[in-house]
Design a protein around this motif. Structure first.
Motif, PDB file in Angstrom:
ATOM      1  N   ILE A 124       0.842  -1.198   0.000  1.00 42.75           N
ATOM      2  CA  ILE A 124       0.000   0.000   0.000  1.00 42.75           C
ATOM      3  C   ILE A 124       0.873   1.243   0.000  1.00 42.75           C
ATOM      4  O   ILE A 124       1.742   1.397   0.865  1.00 42.75           O
ATOM      5  N   PRO A 125       0.687   2.152  -0.949  1.00 40.53           N
ATOM      6  CA  PRO A 125       1.487   3.383  -0.946  1.00 40.53           C
ATOM      7  C   PRO A 125       1.092   4.291   0.216  1.00 40.53           C
ATOM      8  O   PRO A 125      -0.020   4.200   0.758  1.00 40.53           O
ATOM      9  N   LEU A 126       1.988   5.168   0.614  1.00 37.51           N
ATOM     10  CA  LEU A 126       1.732   6.121   1.690  1.00 37.51           C
ATOM     11  C   LEU A 126       0.642   7.102   1.274  1.00 37.51           C
ATOM     12  O   LEU A 126       0.681   7.668   0.180  1.00 37.51           O
ATOM     13  N   THR A 127      -0.338   7.303   2.149  1.00 36.85           N
ATOM     14  CA  THR A 127      -1.342   8.322   1.868  1.00 36.85           C
ATOM     15  C   THR A 127      -0.783   9.712   2.154  1.00 36.85           C
ATOM     16  O   THR A 127       0.074   9.888   3.025  1.00 36.85           O
ATOM     17  N   ASN A 128      -1.286  10.692   1.417  1.00 31.77           N
ATOM     18  CA  ASN A 128      -0.987  12.076   1.773  1.00 31.77           C
ATOM     19  C   ASN A 128      -1.931  12.527   2.892  1.00 31.77           C
ATOM     20  O   ASN A 128      -2.945  11.886   3.171  1.00 31.77           O
ATOM     21  N   PHE A 129      -1.579  13.614   3.550  1.00 32.37           N
ATOM     22  CA  PHE A 129      -2.450  14.294   4.501  1.00 32.37           C
ATOM     23  C   PHE A 129      -2.765  15.659   3.906  1.00 32.37           C
ATOM     24  O   PHE A 129      -1.865  16.395   3.507  1.00 32.37           O
ATOM     25  N   LYS A 142      -1.370  23.905  10.686  1.00 25.94           N
ATOM     26  CA  LYS A 142      -1.934  22.570  10.475  1.00 25.94           C
ATOM     27  C   LYS A 142      -0.834  21.539  10.231  1.00 25.94           C
ATOM     28  O   LYS A 142      -0.913  20.403  10.713  1.00 25.94           O
ATOM     29  N   MET A 143       0.193  21.925   9.464  1.00 22.81           N
ATOM     30  CA  MET A 143       1.296  21.000   9.208  1.00 22.81           C
ATOM     31  C   MET A 143       2.040  20.680  10.498  1.00 22.81           C
ATOM     32  O   MET A 143       2.419  19.533  10.744  1.00 22.81           O
ATOM     33  N   LYS A 144       2.262  21.698  11.320  1.00 21.18           N
ATOM     34  CA  LYS A 144       2.983  21.472  12.568  1.00 21.18           C
ATOM     35  C   LYS A 144       2.153  20.632  13.541  1.00 21.18           C
ATOM     36  O   LYS A 144       2.695  19.848  14.316  1.00 21.18           O
ATOM     37  N   SER A 147       2.369  16.281  11.880  1.00 23.07           N
ATOM     38  CA  SER A 147       3.599  16.046  11.128  1.00 23.07           C
ATOM     39  C   SER A 147       3.455  14.782  10.296  1.00 23.07           C
ATOM     40  O   SER A 147       3.107  13.712  10.812  1.00 23.07           O
ATOM     41  N   TRP A 148       3.716  14.895   9.005  1.00 23.54           N
ATOM     42  CA  TRP A 148       3.494  13.782   8.071  1.00 23.54           C
ATOM     43  C   TRP A 148       4.490  13.910   6.932  1.00 23.54           C
ATOM     44  O   TRP A 148       4.867  15.027   6.558  1.00 23.54           O
ATOM     45  N   PRO A 149       4.938  12.811   6.355  1.00 23.21           N
ATOM     46  CA  PRO A 149       5.961  12.902   5.301  1.00 23.21           C
ATOM     47  C   PRO A 149       5.449  13.268   3.914  1.00 23.21           C
ATOM     48  O   PRO A 149       6.247  13.457   2.992  1.00 23.21           O
ATOM     49  N   LEU A 150       4.119  13.373   3.756  1.00 22.07           N
ATOM     50  CA  LEU A 150       3.552  13.637   2.438  1.00 22.07           C
ATOM     51  C   LEU A 150       2.266  14.441   2.597  1.00 22.07           C
ATOM     52  O   LEU A 150       1.307  13.969   3.218  1.00 22.07           O
ATOM     53  N   TYR A 151       2.246  15.656   2.043  1.00 20.74           N
ATOM     54  CA  TYR A 151       1.068  16.519   2.151  1.00 20.74           C
ATOM     55  C   TYR A 151       0.467  16.795   0.780  1.00 20.74           C
ATOM     56  O   TYR A 151       1.199  16.994  -0.208  1.00 20.74           O
ATOM     57  N   LYS A 152      -0.872  16.801   0.742  1.00 20.98           N
ATOM     58  CA  LYS A 152      -1.558  17.367  -0.423  1.00 20.98           C
ATOM     59  C   LYS A 152      -1.986  18.775  -0.038  1.00 20.98           C
ATOM     60  O   LYS A 152      -2.698  18.972   0.951  1.00 20.98           O
ATOM     61  N   ILE A 153      -1.575  19.741  -0.841  1.00 20.58           N
ATOM     62  CA  ILE A 153      -1.872  21.138  -0.567  1.00 20.58           C
ATOM     63  C   ILE A 153      -2.966  21.603  -1.517  1.00 20.58           C
ATOM     64  O   ILE A 153      -2.808  21.559  -2.744  1.00 20.58           O
ATOM     65  N   LYS A 154      -4.091  22.030  -0.959  1.00 20.43           N
ATOM     66  CA  LYS A 154      -5.180  22.555  -1.771  1.00 20.43           C
ATOM     67  C   LYS A 154      -4.864  23.997  -2.167  1.00 20.43           C
ATOM     68  O   LYS A 154      -4.507  24.830  -1.329  1.00 20.43           O
ATOM     69  N   LEU A 155      -5.006  24.277  -3.467  1.00 20.28           N
ATOM     70  CA  LEU A 155      -4.734  25.608  -3.998  1.00 20.28           C
ATOM     71  C   LEU A 155      -5.935  26.102  -4.799  1.00 20.28           C
ATOM     72  O   LEU A 155      -6.913  25.413  -4.964  1.00 20.28           O
ATOM     73  N   GLY A 156      -5.806  27.327  -5.311  1.00 22.98           N
ATOM     74  CA  GLY A 156      -6.897  27.945  -6.051  1.00 22.98           C
ATOM     75  C   GLY A 156      -7.123  29.364  -5.570  1.00 22.98           C
ATOM     76  O   GLY A 156      -8.229  29.890  -5.613  1.00 22.98           O
ATOM     77  N   VAL A 316      -9.481   0.639   9.678  1.00 25.31           N
ATOM     78  CA  VAL A 316      -8.034   0.635   9.486  1.00 25.31           C
ATOM     79  C   VAL A 316      -7.402   1.795  10.246  1.00 25.31           C
ATOM     80  O   VAL A 316      -8.023   2.835  10.465  1.00 25.31           O
ATOM     81  N   LYS A 317      -6.158   1.600  10.621  1.00 21.06           N
ATOM     82  CA  LYS A 317      -5.360   2.662  11.228  1.00 21.06           C
ATOM     83  C   LYS A 317      -4.165   2.911  10.312  1.00 21.06           C
ATOM     84  O   LYS A 317      -3.499   1.965   9.874  1.00 21.06           O
ATOM     85  N   ILE A 318      -3.912   4.185  10.033  1.00 18.92           N
ATOM     86  CA  ILE A 318      -2.907   4.542   9.033  1.00 18.92           C
ATOM     87  C   ILE A 318      -1.700   5.173   9.706  1.00 18.92           C
ATOM     88  O   ILE A 318      -1.824   6.128  10.482  1.00 18.92           O
ATOM     89  N   TYR A 319      -0.531   4.635   9.395  1.00 18.53           N
ATOM     90  CA  TYR A 319       0.737   5.130   9.919  1.00 18.53           C
ATOM     91  C   TYR A 319       1.644   5.470   8.741  1.00 18.53           C
ATOM     92  O   TYR A 319       1.415   5.006   7.610  1.00 18.53           O
ATOM     93  N   PRO A 320       2.710   6.259   8.983  1.00 14.63           N
ATOM     94  CA  PRO A 320       3.594   6.606   7.861  1.00 14.63           C
ATOM     95  C   PRO A 320       4.247   5.408   7.179  1.00 14.63           C
ATOM     96  O   PRO A 320       4.539   5.460   5.987  1.00 14.63           O
ATOM     97  N   ASP A 321       4.449   4.325   7.935  1.00 14.94           N
ATOM     98  CA  ASP A 321       5.166   3.189   7.351  1.00 14.94           C
ATOM     99  C   ASP A 321       4.299   1.960   7.089  1.00 14.94           C
ATOM    100  O   ASP A 321       4.762   0.973   6.541  1.00 14.94           O
ATOM    101  N   HIS A 322       3.015   1.997   7.492  1.00 16.24           N
ATOM    102  CA  HIS A 322       2.156   0.843   7.222  1.00 16.24           C
ATOM    103  C   HIS A 322       0.700   1.185   7.515  1.00 16.24           C
ATOM    104  O   HIS A 322       0.396   2.208   8.138  1.00 16.24           O
ATOM    105  N   VAL A 323      -0.178   0.303   7.056  1.00 13.95           N
ATOM    106  CA  VAL A 323      -1.603   0.385   7.370  1.00 13.95           C
ATOM    107  C   VAL A 323      -1.958  -0.833   8.201  1.00 13.95           C
ATOM    108  O   VAL A 323      -1.656  -1.970   7.823  1.00 13.95           O
TER     109      VAL A 323
END
Length: 338
Positions: A124-129, A142-144, A147-156, A316-323
């Protein structure tokens, strides 16, 4: 089979803003389909942008419920076809039913859904936050906070590059950006040049849903891969996106459930496109379903339950290295009593 419908509110940790809407809570519809003592759960959130309300979803589902009454469980593919007539123009409602049927079908086989589909949960690939649109200092906060290794940033906004440059000062995490149809082709191409150096992995749906001419230019000149979202809602859209996007982001609710999503993923892979499944701020019911098919994906966005102030389910519980999957058959989700 017997069908039950309930509508619940999902309070969010923070106001969630994207290019065309803001919300502090998310309404969601839960389907419970039972045969004897065994049952399956499915979910679809409401969405005013697509005209999907609890009322019109429930109306479709009540018609399907009458059709299913007294009938026995069959393979989800067959039931999806049998009930499609009740969901013309309302894939969100069909998704909730289809998800519940897959849950029940896997339970009846004594298997977790990923086992039924012969998938490896270790792939399973890592999900973004996701960080929604807000004043820059709030987005940093919010980022602080999470803390997560992959963020999706909403723009517009009218200062999208400034947002990415400022956020980059506060984290080494990889960014994905999602403009939700807010840019022009010229903007997308220009932004991609600067974002390439800011550790942005890809751009999601930069242009309006049907701006295919603009996407030809973006696809040709963008310095970053481009993933379709609003432009790829149904099975018929996959072919249309080939040659305009590098990949597709499938939302189960927009597609009509797990059944058509699996076909869409297979088609995209056959065309050499990257595959992703995203969420629509579901509870742990919908997120658990996504996690079971996530081994098929290159990318995944299943952070919906992580954005909630209070979940209505456990799964499910989601962690940076596994689900972590619960030790339960089906999708493994259970509703938390009110």
């Amino acid at each position: 089979m017997h069908l039950e419908i309930s509508v619940r509110k999902l309070p969010l940790k923070h106001t969630f803003t994207i290019a065309h809407q803001s919300r502090d809570a998310q309404e969601t519809l839960i389907v419970k389909i039972s045969e004897g003592e065994m049952y399956g759960l499915g979910e679809s959130t409401t969405n005013p942008f697509y005209g999907m309300t609890a009322e019109n979803m429930a109306g479709c589902l009540r018609e399907a419920a009458m059709f299913l009454r007294g009938k026995s469980l069959r393979h989800p593919n067959d039931l999806w076809e049998d009930t499609q007539v009740f969901f013309k123009g309302n894939p969100f409602a069909q998704c909730a039913l289809d998800m519940a049927v897959w849950d029940l079908y896997a339970k009846s086989a004594g298997k977790k859904l990923y086992e039924l589909l012969k998938l490896d949960p270790g792939k399973i690939p890592l999900t973004n936050f996701t960080i929604g649109i807000a004043p820059i200092e709030k987005m940093v906060s919010k980022m602080k906070e999470f803390s997560w290794p992959l963020y999706k940033i909403k723009l517009g906004t009218d200062h999208d590059l400034d947002i990415i440059k400022e956020l980059r000062k506060h984290t080494d995490a990889v960014f994905r950006i999602d403009a939700n149809c807010a840019w022009t082709a010229e903007q997308a191409i220009r932004y991609s040049e600067e974002m390439q150096s800011l550790n942005v992995e890809f751009m999601e749906q930069p242009l309006a849903q049907r701006d295919f001419e603009g996407m030809k230019e973006v696809y040709k000149y963008s310095k970053l891969p481009v993933i379709a979202d609003e432009s790829c809602m149904t099975e018929e859209d996959v072919d249309k996106c080939h040659g305009l996007f590098h990949g597709i982001n499938i939302k189960l609710v927009k597609a009509g459930g797990i059944t058509p999503a699996l076909r869409m993923l297979e088609k995209a892979k056959s065309l050499g496109m990257k595959t992703m499944v995203g969420c629509m701020t579901e509870s742990s019911v919908g997120i658990s379903a996504i996690a079971h098919i996530a081994p098929l994906l290159d990318y995944v966005d299943m952070d919906g339950s992580m954005l909630l102030a209070k979940d209505i389910a456990e799964g499910v519980k989601i962690y940076p290295d596994h689900v972590q999957f619960p030790d339960r058959d089906g999708i493994g989700a259970l509703l938390i009593p009110n």
